[in-house]
Design a protein around this motif. Sequence first.
Motif, PDB file in Angstrom:
ATOM      1  N   CYS A 150      22.508   7.000 -47.319  1.00  0.00           N
ATOM      2  CA  CYS A 150      21.722   6.738 -46.121  1.00  0.00           C
ATOM      3  C   CYS A 150      22.337   7.457 -44.916  1.00  0.00           C
ATOM      4  CB  CYS A 150      21.678   5.247 -45.836  1.00  0.00           C
ATOM      5  SG  CYS A 150      20.726   4.279 -47.023  1.00  0.00           S
TER       6      CYS A 150
ATOM      7  N   ASP B  14      17.798  -5.182 -48.918  1.00  0.00           N
ATOM      8  CA  ASP B  14      18.131  -4.343 -47.767  1.00  0.00           C
ATOM      9  C   ASP B  14      19.460  -4.755 -47.119  1.00  0.00           C
ATOM     10  OD1 ASP B  14      17.182  -6.707 -46.711  1.00  0.00           O
ATOM     11  OD2 ASP B  14      15.993  -5.767 -45.126  1.00  0.00           O
TER      12      ASP B  14
ATOM     13  N   ASP C 258      17.751  -0.748 -50.191  1.00  0.00           N
ATOM     14  CA  ASP C 258      16.588  -0.142 -50.847  1.00  0.00           C
ATOM     15  C   ASP C 258      15.645  -1.269 -51.252  1.00  0.00           C
ATOM     16  OD1 ASP C 258      14.872   1.688 -51.998  1.00  0.00           O
ATOM     17  OD2 ASP C 258      16.432   2.674 -53.177  1.00  0.00           O
ATOM     18  N   ASP C 259      14.508  -0.889 -51.810  1.00  0.00           N
ATOM     19  CA  ASP C 259      13.570  -1.895 -52.310  1.00  0.00           C
ATOM     20  C   ASP C 259      14.123  -2.596 -53.541  1.00  0.00           C
ATOM     21  OD1 ASP C 259      11.768  -1.273 -50.308  1.00  0.00           O
ATOM     22  OD2 ASP C 259      10.670   0.177 -51.532  1.00  0.00           O
TER      23      ASP C 259
END
Length: 249
Positions: A156, A215, A143-144
């Motif tokens: 995910c 990430d 994720d960010d």
Amino acid sequence: MKIRVFDNAHDAGVYVAALAEQVVERQAKPVLGLATGSTPIPFYQALIRLHQCGLDLSNVTTINLDEYIGLTPSHPQSYARFMWENLFSHVNIPETQIHLPNGVASDLEAECIRYDEIIRKNPIHLQVLGIGVNGHIGFNEPDDTLLSRTHIVNLCPETVASNARFFQHIDDVPKRAITMGVQAILQADQIVLMAFGREKAEIIAKAVFGEVRTDVPASILNLHKNVTVVLDKDSASELFDESGVLRRK
């Protein structure tokens, strides 16, 4: 970060069990952070054998990383059921000292707060981790940002697809989970990251040799002072050059 490569998952599991035994013998009230999935099974099998050979686990407290949202503890694919079948029913850890998130809590946000309090009161001595093909640890997905505390996560597509092998249909795989945050993972005294199989080779190389990045959540383990990466030859295949020498960052 230490890297240990074994011929097979069985031998790797014996090694991790030996690390756990050291913690159990050294600490008055040892706390083990545990993972689910196929990767840690050789570790659990070896720990059960140690218990059968005399290792007393009655003072051990366990804290699991995560649980699916929507599955009761008795559900065949819940992580509570997994842990019972693969470890807890075979050893003498008291049930009152076993902790997993409640995926069917009526108030999931309150459940996250409750779980963080358990972690706060029981600092983890040894945290065992697997790694997803997308680099997740626990269910901390790419994720960010990476959340520090226990939280609810939307899984995910890669994670859902990977876990589908445990269900009759991919549509049966839960799409949400409760997971321990990265702060609790990094606060453990010692961390062991386990990975087996060729399909984990690329992500292991990124986690071990790449930059720390959200990430690739497992790359954050590079910030910890005491991490051992335990692999078989297949999962370690991208860490070595053609002459068998460990690559460097």
